[in-house]
Write a protein that holds these residues in place. Structure first.
Motif, PDB file in Angstrom:
ATOM      1  N   THR A   1      -2.515 -43.657  33.621  1.00 15.86           N
ATOM      2  CA  THR A   1      -3.427 -43.174  35.212  1.00 15.86           C
ATOM      3  C   THR A   1      -3.852 -44.207  35.682  1.00 15.86           C
ATOM      4  OG1 THR A   1      -4.778 -41.803  34.226  1.00 15.86           O
ATOM      5  CG2 THR A   1      -3.023 -40.513  34.906  1.00 15.86           C
ATOM      6  N   PRO A   2      -4.488 -44.281  37.114  1.00 16.22           N
ATOM      7  CA  PRO A   2      -5.427 -45.166  37.213  1.00 16.22           C
ATOM      8  C   PRO A   2      -7.139 -44.909  36.058  1.00 16.22           C
ATOM      9  CG  PRO A   2      -4.656 -44.538  39.150  1.00 16.22           C
ATOM     10  CD  PRO A   2      -4.044 -44.276  38.177  1.00 16.22           C
ATOM     11  N   HIS A   3      -7.102 -43.763  36.363  1.00 12.84           N
ATOM     12  CA  HIS A   3      -8.311 -43.073  34.895  1.00 12.84           C
ATOM     13  C   HIS A   3      -8.179 -43.405  33.682  1.00 12.84           C
ATOM     14  CE1 HIS A   3     -11.956 -40.820  34.232  1.00 12.84           C
ATOM     15  NE2 HIS A   3     -11.204 -40.255  33.272  1.00 12.84           N
ATOM     16  N   GLY A   4      -7.211 -43.699  33.321  1.00  7.61           N
ATOM     17  CA  GLY A   4      -7.394 -43.421  31.900  1.00  7.61           C
ATOM     18  C   GLY A   4      -7.257 -45.370  31.439  1.00  7.61           C
ATOM     19  N   LEU A   5      -6.426 -46.041  32.978  1.00  8.93           N
ATOM     20  CA  LEU A   5      -7.141 -47.444  33.079  1.00  8.93           C
ATOM     21  C   LEU A   5      -9.155 -47.940  32.721  1.00  8.93           C
ATOM     22  CD1 LEU A   5      -4.624 -49.169  35.186  1.00  8.93           C
ATOM     23  CD2 LEU A   5      -3.976 -49.230  32.546  1.00  8.93           C
ATOM     24  N   ARG A   6      -8.984 -46.817  33.586  1.00  6.19           N
ATOM     25  CA  ARG A   6     -10.255 -46.829  33.525  1.00  6.19           C
ATOM     26  C   ARG A   6     -11.583 -46.978  31.872  1.00  6.19           C
ATOM     27  NH1 ARG A   6     -13.550 -46.438  38.157  1.00  6.19           N
ATOM     28  NH2 ARG A   6     -15.992 -45.502  36.852  1.00  6.19           N
ATOM     29  N   HIS A   7     -10.728 -46.569  30.860  1.00  5.28           N
ATOM     30  CA  HIS A   7     -10.909 -45.720  30.039  1.00  5.28           C
ATOM     31  C   HIS A   7     -10.992 -47.129  28.925  1.00  5.28           C
ATOM     32  CE1 HIS A   7     -12.480 -41.024  29.451  1.00  5.28           C
ATOM     33  NE2 HIS A   7     -11.375 -41.293  30.432  1.00  5.28           N
ATOM     34  N   GLY A   8     -10.274 -47.995  28.729  1.00  4.57           N
ATOM     35  CA  GLY A   8      -9.538 -49.198  28.594  1.00  4.57           C
ATOM     36  C   GLY A   8     -10.424 -50.317  29.319  1.00  4.57           C
ATOM     37  N   HIS A   9     -10.555 -49.954  30.399  1.00  2.09           N
ATOM     38  CA  HIS A   9     -11.666 -51.278  30.536  1.00  2.09           C
ATOM     39  C   HIS A   9     -12.936 -51.100  30.218  1.00  2.09           C
ATOM     40  CE1 HIS A   9     -13.047 -54.456  33.609  1.00  2.09           C
ATOM     41  NE2 HIS A   9     -13.639 -53.335  33.632  1.00  2.09           N
ATOM     42  N   GLN A  10     -13.490 -49.759  29.832  1.00  2.40           N
ATOM     43  CA  GLN A  10     -15.241 -48.858  29.611  1.00  2.40           C
ATOM     44  C   GLN A  10     -15.070 -49.573  28.136  1.00  2.40           C
ATOM     45  OE1 GLN A  10     -17.514 -47.927  30.791  1.00  2.40           O
ATOM     46  NE2 GLN A  10     -18.353 -48.518  29.362  1.00  2.40           N
ATOM     47  N   THR A  11     -13.988 -49.661  27.163  1.00  2.00           N
ATOM     48  CA  THR A  11     -13.927 -49.858  26.039  1.00  2.00           C
ATOM     49  C   THR A  11     -14.216 -51.324  25.848  1.00  2.00           C
ATOM     50  OG1 THR A  11     -12.514 -47.405  25.548  1.00  2.00           O
ATOM     51  CG2 THR A  11     -12.327 -49.649  23.969  1.00  2.00           C
ATOM     52  N   TRP A  12     -13.508 -52.084  26.358  1.00  2.00           N
ATOM     53  CA  TRP A  12     -13.092 -53.464  26.537  1.00  2.00           C
ATOM     54  C   TRP A  12     -15.060 -54.131  26.679  1.00  2.00           C
ATOM     55  CZ3 TRP A  12      -8.780 -55.252  30.648  1.00  2.00           C
ATOM     56  CH2 TRP A  12      -7.173 -54.949  29.479  1.00  2.00           C
ATOM     57  N   MET A  13     -15.445 -53.460  27.366  1.00  2.00           N
ATOM     58  CA  MET A  13     -17.037 -53.766  27.762  1.00  2.00           C
ATOM     59  C   MET A  13     -17.786 -53.953  26.873  1.00  2.00           C
ATOM     60  SD  MET A  13     -17.648 -53.372  32.152  1.00  2.00           S
ATOM     61  CE  MET A  13     -17.393 -51.951  32.216  1.00  2.00           C
ATOM     62  N   ASP A  14     -17.382 -52.816  25.807  1.00  2.00           N
ATOM     63  CA  ASP A  14     -18.383 -52.247  24.777  1.00  2.00           C
ATOM     64  C   ASP A  14     -17.982 -52.850  23.332  1.00  2.00           C
ATOM     65  OD1 ASP A  14     -19.310 -49.804  26.569  1.00  2.00           O
ATOM     66  OD2 ASP A  14     -17.671 -47.877  25.115  1.00  2.00           O
ATOM     67  N   GLU A  15     -16.803 -53.296  23.289  1.00  3.00           N
ATOM     68  CA  GLU A  15     -16.499 -54.180  22.725  1.00  3.00           C
ATOM     69  C   GLU A  15     -17.248 -56.372  22.488  1.00  3.00           C
ATOM     70  OE1 GLU A  15     -11.853 -54.899  21.892  1.00  3.00           O
ATOM     71  OE2 GLU A  15     -11.895 -52.726  21.640  1.00  3.00           O
ATOM     72  N   ALA A  16     -16.858 -56.597  24.249  1.00  5.32           N
ATOM     73  CA  ALA A  16     -17.658 -57.246  24.204  1.00  5.32           C
ATOM     74  C   ALA A  16     -19.304 -57.606  24.466  1.00  5.32           C
ATOM     75  CB  ALA A  16     -17.221 -57.672  26.016  1.00  5.32           C
ATOM     76  N   GLY A  17     -19.127 -56.229  24.482  1.00  8.27           N
ATOM     77  CA  GLY A  17     -21.145 -56.735  24.306  1.00  8.27           C
ATOM     78  C   GLY A  17     -21.711 -56.392  25.415  1.00  8.27           C
ATOM     79  N   ILE A  18     -20.769 -55.883  26.944  1.00 13.21           N
ATOM     80  CA  ILE A  18     -21.810 -56.444  27.409  1.00 13.21           C
ATOM     81  C   ILE A  18     -22.887 -54.932  27.929  1.00 13.21           C
ATOM     82  CG2 ILE A  18     -20.882 -55.666  30.417  1.00 13.21           C
ATOM     83  CD1 ILE A  18     -19.451 -58.089  28.598  1.00 13.21           C
ATOM     84  N   SER A  19     -23.815 -55.544  28.845  1.00 15.93           N
ATOM     85  CA  SER A  19     -24.858 -54.735  29.293  1.00 15.93           C
ATOM     86  C   SER A  19     -24.792 -53.586  29.752  1.00 15.93           C
ATOM     87  CB  SER A  19     -26.175 -54.843  29.637  1.00 15.93           C
ATOM     88  OG  SER A  19     -26.144 -55.819  31.032  1.00 15.93           O
TER      89      SER A  19
END
Length: 136
Positions: A47-65
């Motif tokens: 779902t689009p909401h599930g994709l948001r979870h993945g995007h958040q995880t990528w930002m966490d992995e990248a150390g984004i503020s």
């Protein structure tokens, strides 16, 4: 088939319950005269909401503020951090760089599966990488 528009009423997938519009504060009312875009999922349960979870995880992995993550996700930062934290151009460039790196990695992974695609845009990207072989 992914990307095929489906009518919102009745259920797009036979055997599944009909669509129940979301309700709650701040949500527009969906009526019989409203025609929201609906698509078959690329993967079951995606779902689009599930994709948001993945995007958040990528930002966490990248150390984004936290403050930039919150802006990107459409959230407000609570408390004093929300008052005193601000986003800099360097932060934005870091996010762009990290997302580009994830994108390049995903293309490399896809090319390992097959170097051609029936999806023309993806096929062009794979060909630009020197791909040849059979379409998947």
């Amino acid at each position: 088939m992914a990307g095929k528009p489906m009518p919102p009423w009745p259920a797009a997938t036979p055997g599944l319950p009909t669509y129940t519009p979301p309700a709650g504060r701040g949500r527009p009312r969906i009526t019989e005269s409203t025609f929201p875009a609906t698509w078959l999922p690329v993967l079951p349960g995606l779902t689009p909401h599930g994709l948001r979870h993945g995007h958040q995880t990528w930002m966490d992995e990248a150390g984004i503020s936290c403050v930039l993550q919150s802006e990107r996700m459409g959230h407000e930062v609570p408390g004093m951090r929300g008052v005193y934290s601000h986003i800099s151009e360097r932060m934005r460039k870091g996010l762009i760089g990290a997302l580009e790196e994830f994108w390049e990695d995903s293309l490399e992974e896809r090319a390992r599966l097959a170097q051609l695609s029936a999806v023309s845009v993806l096929d062009g990207l794979l060909r630009d990488r020197g791909g040849s072989g059979r379409a998947v």
